[in-house]
Design a protein around this motif. Sequence first.
Motif, PDB file in Angstrom:
ATOM      1  N   VAL A  28      -2.356  -7.677   7.239  1.00 14.82           N
ATOM      2  CA  VAL A  28      -3.208  -6.571   7.692  1.00 14.82           C
ATOM      3  C   VAL A  28      -2.663  -5.991   8.995  1.00 14.82           C
ATOM      4  O   VAL A  28      -2.622  -4.762   9.179  1.00 14.82           O
ATOM      5  CB  VAL A  28      -4.668  -7.046   7.867  1.00 14.82           C
ATOM      6  CG1 VAL A  28      -5.508  -5.981   8.547  1.00 14.82           C
ATOM      7  CG2 VAL A  28      -5.266  -7.397   6.506  1.00 14.82           C
ATOM      8  N   SER A  84      -0.418  -3.615   3.585  1.00 14.22           N
ATOM      9  CA  SER A  84      -1.314  -3.813   2.451  1.00 14.22           C
ATOM     10  C   SER A  84      -2.743  -3.867   2.950  1.00 14.22           C
ATOM     11  O   SER A  84      -2.994  -4.277   4.087  1.00 14.22           O
ATOM     12  CB  SER A  84      -0.968  -5.118   1.718  1.00 14.22           C
ATOM     13  OG  SER A  84      -1.938  -5.426   0.722  1.00 14.22           O
ATOM     14  N   GLU A  85      -3.680  -3.473   2.103  1.00 15.71           N
ATOM     15  CA  GLU A  85      -5.089  -3.664   2.433  1.00 15.71           C
ATOM     16  C   GLU A  85      -5.440  -5.142   2.400  1.00 15.71           C
ATOM     17  O   GLU A  85      -6.391  -5.573   3.049  1.00 15.71           O
ATOM     18  CB  GLU A  85      -5.977  -2.900   1.441  1.00 15.71           C
ATOM     19  CG  GLU A  85      -5.773  -1.399   1.428  1.00 15.71           C
ATOM     20  CD  GLU A  85      -6.031  -0.777   2.788  1.00 15.71           C
ATOM     21  OE1 GLU A  85      -7.030  -1.138   3.433  1.00 15.71           O
ATOM     22  OE2 GLU A  85      -5.219   0.069   3.209  1.00 15.71           O
ATOM     23  N   ALA A  86      -4.674  -5.909   1.613  1.00 17.18           N
ATOM     24  CA  ALA A  86      -4.830  -7.369   1.506  1.00 17.18           C
ATOM     25  C   ALA A  86      -6.255  -7.772   1.159  1.00 17.18           C
ATOM     26  O   ALA A  86      -6.753  -8.796   1.618  1.00 17.18           O
ATOM     27  CB  ALA A  86      -4.370  -8.059   2.797  1.00 17.18           C
ATOM     28  N   ARG A  87      -6.924  -6.982   0.336  1.00 19.83           N
ATOM     29  CA  ARG A  87      -8.282  -7.303  -0.094  1.00 19.83           C
ATOM     30  C   ARG A  87      -8.217  -8.200  -1.317  1.00 19.83           C
ATOM     31  O   ARG A  87      -7.771  -7.790  -2.388  1.00 19.83           O
ATOM     32  CB  ARG A  87      -9.061  -6.022  -0.407  1.00 19.83           C
ATOM     33  CG  ARG A  87      -9.424  -5.216   0.826  1.00 19.83           C
ATOM     34  CD  ARG A  87     -10.369  -4.083   0.491  1.00 19.83           C
ATOM     35  NE  ARG A  87     -11.586  -4.560  -0.168  1.00 19.83           N
ATOM     36  CZ  ARG A  87     -12.611  -3.767  -0.467  1.00 19.83           C
ATOM     37  NH1 ARG A  87     -12.561  -2.478  -0.171  1.00 19.83           N
ATOM     38  NH2 ARG A  87     -13.680  -4.260  -1.066  1.00 19.83           N
ATOM     39  N   ASN A 117       0.818  -1.219   0.000  1.00 17.40           N
ATOM     40  CA  ASN A 117       0.000   0.000   0.000  1.00 17.40           C
ATOM     41  C   ASN A 117       0.850   1.267   0.000  1.00 17.40           C
ATOM     42  O   ASN A 117       0.486   2.272   0.598  1.00 17.40           O
ATOM     43  CB  ASN A 117      -0.956   0.005   1.193  1.00 17.40           C
ATOM     44  CG  ASN A 117      -0.234  -0.067   2.534  1.00 17.40           C
ATOM     45  OD1 ASN A 117       0.999  -0.083   2.581  1.00 17.40           O
ATOM     46  ND2 ASN A 117      -0.972  -0.122   3.617  1.00 17.40           N
ATOM     47  N   GLY A 177       0.117  -3.699   8.503  1.00 18.77           N
ATOM     48  CA  GLY A 177      -0.253  -2.425   7.898  1.00 18.77           C
ATOM     49  C   GLY A 177       0.430  -2.139   6.584  1.00 18.77           C
ATOM     50  O   GLY A 177       0.476  -0.990   6.138  1.00 18.77           O
ATOM     51  N   ARG A 204      -2.965 -13.483   5.550  1.00 18.97           N
ATOM     52  CA  ARG A 204      -3.670 -12.217   5.344  1.00 18.97           C
ATOM     53  C   ARG A 204      -3.819 -11.461   6.668  1.00 18.97           C
ATOM     54  O   ARG A 204      -3.633 -10.239   6.717  1.00 18.97           O
ATOM     55  CB  ARG A 204      -5.050 -12.456   4.726  1.00 18.97           C
ATOM     56  CG  ARG A 204      -5.776 -11.141   4.464  1.00 18.97           C
ATOM     57  CD  ARG A 204      -7.209 -11.319   4.004  1.00 18.97           C
ATOM     58  NE  ARG A 204      -7.805 -10.015   3.761  1.00 18.97           N
ATOM     59  CZ  ARG A 204      -8.340  -9.240   4.702  1.00 18.97           C
ATOM     60  NH1 ARG A 204      -8.369  -9.654   5.967  1.00 18.97           N
ATOM     61  NH2 ARG A 204      -8.840  -8.062   4.403  1.00 18.97           N
ATOM     62  N   GLU A 205      -4.163 -12.186   7.741  1.00 18.38           N
ATOM     63  CA  GLU A 205      -4.264 -11.546   9.063  1.00 18.38           C
ATOM     64  C   GLU A 205      -2.962 -10.848   9.415  1.00 18.38           C
ATOM     65  O   GLU A 205      -2.957  -9.722   9.921  1.00 18.38           O
ATOM     66  CB  GLU A 205      -4.572 -12.595  10.137  1.00 18.38           C
ATOM     67  CG  GLU A 205      -5.991 -13.133  10.148  1.00 18.38           C
ATOM     68  CD  GLU A 205      -6.178 -14.156  11.251  1.00 18.38           C
ATOM     69  OE1 GLU A 205      -5.441 -14.105  12.258  1.00 18.38           O
ATOM     70  OE2 GLU A 205      -7.036 -15.044  11.097  1.00 18.38           O
TER      71      GLU A 205
END
Length: 500
Positions: free
Chosen positions: A203, A208-211, A31, A206, A199-200
């Motif tokens: 996130v 990446s948004e990891a969406r 990000n 901080g 992914r947890e």
Amino acid sequence: MSATAETLLPFDDVLAAFDPALGLEVHVELNTATKMFCGCSTVFGGEPNTQVCPTCLGLPGAMPVVNGKAVESAIRIGLALNCRIAEWCRFARKNYFYPDMPKNFQTSQYDEPICFDGWMDVEVDGETFRVEIERAHMEEDTGKSTHVGGATGRIHGADYSLVDYNRAGIPLIEIVTKPIVGAGERAPEVARAYVQQLRELIVALGVSEARMDQGNLRADVNLSLAPKGSDVLGTRTETKNVNSFRSVERAVRFEMQRHAAILQGGGSILQETRHWHEDTGITTSGREKSDAEDYRYFPEPDLVPVAPSPEWVEELRGTLPENPTQRRARLQAEWGFSDLEMRDTVGAGALGLVEETIAAGASPQAARKWWLSDLARRANDTGVEIGELGVSPAQVAAVQALVDAGSLNDKLARQVFDGLVAGEGTPEEIVAARGLAIVSDDGALTAAVDAAIAANPDVAAKIRDGKVAAAGALIGAVMKEMRGQADAGRVRELILERLA
């Protein structure tokens, strides 16, 4: 053979004859405000080809410069995955022709990754599996191709293709596992749990948004089968760009069954990339998989080596978030969840959602109840991840606050969730628009109670005779008459006042 005619071996038969080996490659889109090697914006959703410059378009004479924030993020990811951090590493050119990479090479890392030799422990139904990390390296993303015409949306059969280079050059970290063996029947679940936990972690860092729905985090699933008891890995296939936890699990299971059917039939596995089809739950052939030497990697002459100092690495180590395993243990103790309740919460992908709902004011049990029952069912029915329903933790906490205040009961709250999923506004707006608030006005309740008593004289007689438990029938009659919106406690009080 057509995609719909793939022969699959029953899963139990697969396990009786073969041992699966997994390999997962997860691409994390960072990000950072600007791209990996230039100053172009990385904001998602811009008009096509408006966030580009000579560098990310690969124009002659344009010179790249490494994004320092991306290097920092890569190191933090590596440290969180228990990796060793290279004291010195270089970028390389990965050469291939494809229209979404205008330079005809991708700037990546080959034999000198910034992070290597790590691990992450993941838990599936109380059993811990150690996933060893081969490497985590820096690279740039490609552009986005859109194939127009044809039935599949893919390049074969399309009338023409469009390319958006806004994404070209966005910083990526590719995290590659070593072969995961010994998982057996748990292999599909281990794959899902690993991507979910990764992914947890991303996130929490901080970086990446990891969406997955926006492509911030994409998983490639490698799978091979070996005869039972063999220590030689079979030929692998790579299913590309699987974009949800559920699909990771389904893709592993499908490929295990497909491989086994081919091998049992005397055939051999082609080393290839495969496409995952979310709608049908199958994979189809993509292209024959290239080995690393086919890409003609060579050092990138326009970029200086990356050499993070030990002092900087240790400084970054001090910024790491809580270890996911330790975090889950802490939260379980704070919330008072049983082992089974915690496993179900993690397995549903709802741990962060429950945590945020509690932070917004709901009790742990209430937060868990809504996410793991009503909302999980809706997610399953619609085939999306639970966090993609369009309902936020703050909204869930607001619905529970209305329940706690006596403005709603659980049945009415479910109708509020219907409105939230449909995008009808805030919980308070939905209650008002749908007329869902509980009626506690004695005038309206008394009239309904008197009508229920008159319509059920036998039940009323039992209550007068001291059989107070019979009041449940009258309460039910009142609730039905008032469409579930009566204050049940006050209705009971009024019935007993009338008949006791």
